[in-house]
Enzyme design. Structure first.
Site, PDB file in Angstrom:
ATOM      1  N   GLY A  75      13.408 -21.466   3.749  1.00  0.00           N
ATOM      2  CA  GLY A  75      12.607 -22.186   2.762  1.00  0.00           C
ATOM      3  C   GLY A  75      13.101 -21.848   1.366  1.00  0.00           C
ATOM      4  N   CYS A  96      17.435 -17.363   7.367  1.00  0.00           N
ATOM      5  CA  CYS A  96      17.511 -17.464   5.901  1.00  0.00           C
ATOM      6  C   CYS A  96      16.293 -16.799   5.268  1.00  0.00           C
ATOM      7  CB  CYS A  96      17.663 -18.944   5.522  1.00  0.00           C
ATOM      8  SG  CYS A  96      18.048 -19.199   3.793  1.00  0.00           S
ATOM      9  N   TYR A  97      15.424 -17.580   4.646  1.00  0.00           N
ATOM     10  CA  TYR A  97      14.181 -17.011   4.099  1.00  0.00           C
ATOM     11  C   TYR A  97      13.402 -16.275   5.188  1.00  0.00           C
ATOM     12  CZ  TYR A  97       9.541 -17.015   1.849  1.00  0.00           C
ATOM     13  OH  TYR A  97       8.325 -16.659   1.318  1.00  0.00           O
ATOM     14  N   HIS A 119      22.547 -20.549   8.569  1.00  0.00           N
ATOM     15  CA  HIS A 119      21.764 -21.576   9.272  1.00  0.00           C
ATOM     16  C   HIS A 119      22.422 -21.999  10.585  1.00  0.00           C
ATOM     17  CE1 HIS A 119      18.713 -22.404   6.213  1.00  0.00           C
ATOM     18  NE2 HIS A 119      19.643 -21.979   5.378  1.00  0.00           N
ATOM     19  N   GLU A 140      21.241 -23.796  12.824  1.00  0.00           N
ATOM     20  CA  GLU A 140      20.813 -25.147  13.224  1.00  0.00           C
ATOM     21  C   GLU A 140      21.652 -26.238  12.577  1.00  0.00           C
ATOM     22  OE1 GLU A 140      19.415 -23.172  11.095  1.00  0.00           O
ATOM     23  OE2 GLU A 140      18.373 -24.217   9.483  1.00  0.00           O
ATOM     24  N   ASP A 177       9.890 -47.417  16.869  1.00  0.00           N
ATOM     25  CA  ASP A 177       8.723 -46.576  17.152  1.00  0.00           C
ATOM     26  C   ASP A 177       7.524 -47.401  17.626  1.00  0.00           C
ATOM     27  OD1 ASP A 177      10.367 -44.631  16.192  1.00  0.00           O
ATOM     28  OD2 ASP A 177       9.418 -44.506  14.227  1.00  0.00           O
ATOM     29  N   LYS A 186      12.646 -39.059  16.562  1.00  0.00           N
ATOM     30  CA  LYS A 186      13.217 -40.408  16.715  1.00  0.00           C
ATOM     31  C   LYS A 186      14.194 -40.502  17.896  1.00  0.00           C
ATOM     32  CE  LYS A 186      13.570 -44.370  14.412  1.00  0.00           C
ATOM     33  NZ  LYS A 186      12.464 -44.967  13.643  1.00  0.00           N
TER      34      LYS A 186
END
Ligand code: XMP
Length: 592
Positions: free
Chosen positions: A58, A85-86, A172, A174, A230, A376
């Site tokens: 964050g 990270c944070y 990170h 991810e 959607d 999605k």
């Protein structure tokens, strides 16, 4: 239904306000482990029973008053914890380490060296590239922790306390740019936290259908459908759960749709049961209300008002507010408030939410949102499993106000102006600079489209040139730029048809050439800039994006561009074809 439960999450991601939170969750699910987001400060008692906790990255500093925190008891639950990270900083700070502002931040690609043994790096060794985005760093690991990785600017790039199963990484995993990122997450899930693979979006249909039946409790469900992925998948689940007698798909034809769109939607729904679909044709109402209007915000406002009025009329005349109906919506996980829904989601949905009848249904909890736990891509997979057509599932997102926000208007006649760098065109478009929106003219480059560095150059020009937020390059035109001017114009049937034809050509050629698959969205914009018998120009805006929040302009292959130009210049009234070179930020995806 928003409060209903899906499967029990094995992993919970604590949201500390970063943009990466949804990305982490999606990646974990891609590895086959069901995972949900919670606010970072959630009471640890509510996390009992999870296999693992991930604390996300964050933008805050742990030592700032008011920065996102975690309940320190999460470290004693016995669950495995990974701070990213944070998240690593927060973990270190709570457990007796120190965190300090770095001398200089580290943003982008860096190299990390694995210096110690840790199960999260199982099977990975030596040096590899990672994605960094931080200013603060951990400067002393907490008692009991080992430092297991470092970079040149960040000596404590990863910490580990194997006995308590607590791990931190400053980088990170991810993010796709981190080499071995998925392996690190996978090591954490299966090697450390002891997760089992329990998640496949394709296997969710039966569970969701059962939930729909429970929520509906004998009542009927109606949807306002747009033809988007959607709402169509959500509707199809309800149709399967309740059968054709108990569901209705209501469609408003605003006249602001793309070529063939209304027929596409009608055919798609009617092929599944003639009685399930009802269309309201309201083109005249929308076009009448937009007559003479040039201001973008006013255009949006008017379209929103018309939508509300038409929807209210449908609700009343169809008796959908009676107690035997509930409202279905295609809300997906990132839009839900529980998952820290994005500001954009609020913005996008305003015109629907303002309908008083719908507000009433929501207030009475007469609402079903079958996709509220899915991303999605997961919605697409589920749709595929249900046998929905590929032409629907791979559709690009299309904005609610339709072609209206891609048909720019002007109330003045003004010529272009020569600058050192190119031509300043008095056509204003929206941009994002910092946290606020800007509304400025565009710079047109006359040449250089074939240069590989042209997008980068466009970025520099926007930073350097006062008063612009977008750069386009000329691809082809009937007349020389020096004679171009804006024409006073608004949305009328002629210009709308011009845009619809141009958009239709672009869609057809992109589909045929396969370019469609290389872009996330491809707005085609009509701007009132031209000369003589050709008063308008067409801007091509192919972009790549993950979620629409940021985007990169994508180069168009030369042979496709040549065909596009040839056909677009044959459209009546079209003077030029321009290519938008602007990334987001500083531009937005749409021009208005
Ligand atoms: P911007 O232009 O803000 O667009 O970069 C980001 C994404 O949002 C879509 N968009 C909208 N979608 N109603 C919608 O349903 C709207 O008013 C609207 N405005 C922008 C845009 O197409 C892009 O995918």
């Amino acid at each position: 239904m928003s409060s209903s439960r899906g499967p029990n999450p094995q992993i919970v991601v604590l949201d500390t306000g970063g943009q990466y939170c949804h990305l982490i969750t999606r990646k974990i699910r891609e590895l086959g482990v069901y995972c949900e987001i919670r606010p970072s400060e959630v009471d640890s008692a509510l996390l009992k029973g999870v296999q693992g906790i991930v604390i996300s990255g964050g933008p805050s500093s742990v030592y700032e008053v008011g920065s996102p925190q975690v309940d320190p008891a999460i470290f004693d639950l016995g669950a495995a914890v990974l701070g990213i990270c944070y998240g690593q900083q927060l973990m270190a700070w709570h457990l007796g380490g120190t965190v300090s502002p770095g001398e200089r931040g580290e943003y982008g690609l860096a190299w990390v060296d694995i210096g110690g043994q840790a199960p999260i790096f199982e099977g990975i060794s030596g040096r590899f590239s990672i994605w960094m985005s931080h200013r603060d760093t951990v400067t002393a690991a907490p008692p009991g922790f080992q430092v297991v990785a470092s970079t040149e600017t960040c000596p404590i790039a990863s910490i580990a306390d194997e006995s308590r199963r607590l791990y931190g990484v400053q980088f990170h995993p991810e993010v796709v740019h981190t080499e071995h990122g998925m392996e690190i997450l996978s090591n954490f899930l299966f090697g450390v936290a002891g997760c089992v693979r329990d998640w496949s979006p394709r296997a969710q249909a039966a569970r969701i259908e059962e939930e729909i039946r429970q929520v509906a409790a004998g009542r009927n469900i109606f949807f306002f459908v747009s033809g988007g992925v959607d709402s169509t998948v959500a509707f199809s689940l309800c149709l399967k759960a309740l059968g054709p007698d108990k569901v209705r798909a209501l469609y408003v034809d605003t006249g602001l749709m793309r070529e063939g769109e209304t027929d596409f939607v009608k055919d798609m729904f009617e092929s599944r049961g003639k009685e399930i679909f009802a269309a309201e044709h309201a083109e005249d109402r929308f076009l009448g209300a937009l007559h003479g209007i040039t201001d973008p915000e006013q255009k949006r406002h008017i379209i929103g008002e018309c939508f509300v009025a038409v929807q209210e009329a449908i609700l009343e005349s169809g008796h959908y507010l009676d107690q035997n109906w509930i409202l279905g919506q295609g809300t997906i996980y990132p839009d839900t408030i529980e998952s820290g829904g994005t500001a954009k989601a609020d913005l996008i949905k305003t015109h629907h939410n303002r309908v008083a009848g719908i507000q009433k249904l929501i207030a009475e909890n007469r609402i079903v949102e079958p996709l509220h736990l899915l991303y999605k891509d997961e919605v697409r997979e589920l749709g595929r499993e249900m046998g929905l057509p590929e032409a629907l599932l791979e559709r690009h997102p299309f904005p609610g106000p339709g072609l209206a926000i891609r048909c720019l208007c002007s109330d003045t006649e003004e010529p272009v102006e020569r600058l050192d760098e190119g031509w300043l065109a008095p056509v204003k478009s929206v941009g994002v600079q910092g946290d606020s929106r800007s509304y400025r003219p565009v710079l047109v480059l006359e040449e250089g489209l074939a240069d590989t560095g042209i997008h980068e150059r466009a970025g520099h020009l926007i930073n350097r040139t006062q008063g612009i937020n977008r750069v386009v390059a000329l691809a082809a035109s009937h007349t020389p730029i020096s004679g171009w001017k804006t024409t006073a114009s608004w949305i009328d049937a002629v210009r709308l048809e011009r845009l619809r034809r141009a958009d239709g050509i672009v869609r057809r050629l992109c589909l045929e050439s396969g370019f469609e698959q290389h872009v996330w969205q491809f707005p085609v914009v009509l701007i009132p800039l031209g000369s003589g018998m050709w008063p308008d120009s067409v801007v091509l805006r192919p972009i790549h994006s993950v979620d629409g929040m940021t985007a990169r302009a994508v180069p168009i292959p030369p042979d496709l561009l040549a065909r596009l130009c040839r056909e677009l210049l044959e459209v009546e009234g079209v003077n030029a074809v321009l290519i938008d070179l602007t990334h987001k930020p500083p531009g937005t995806i749409e021009w208005e």
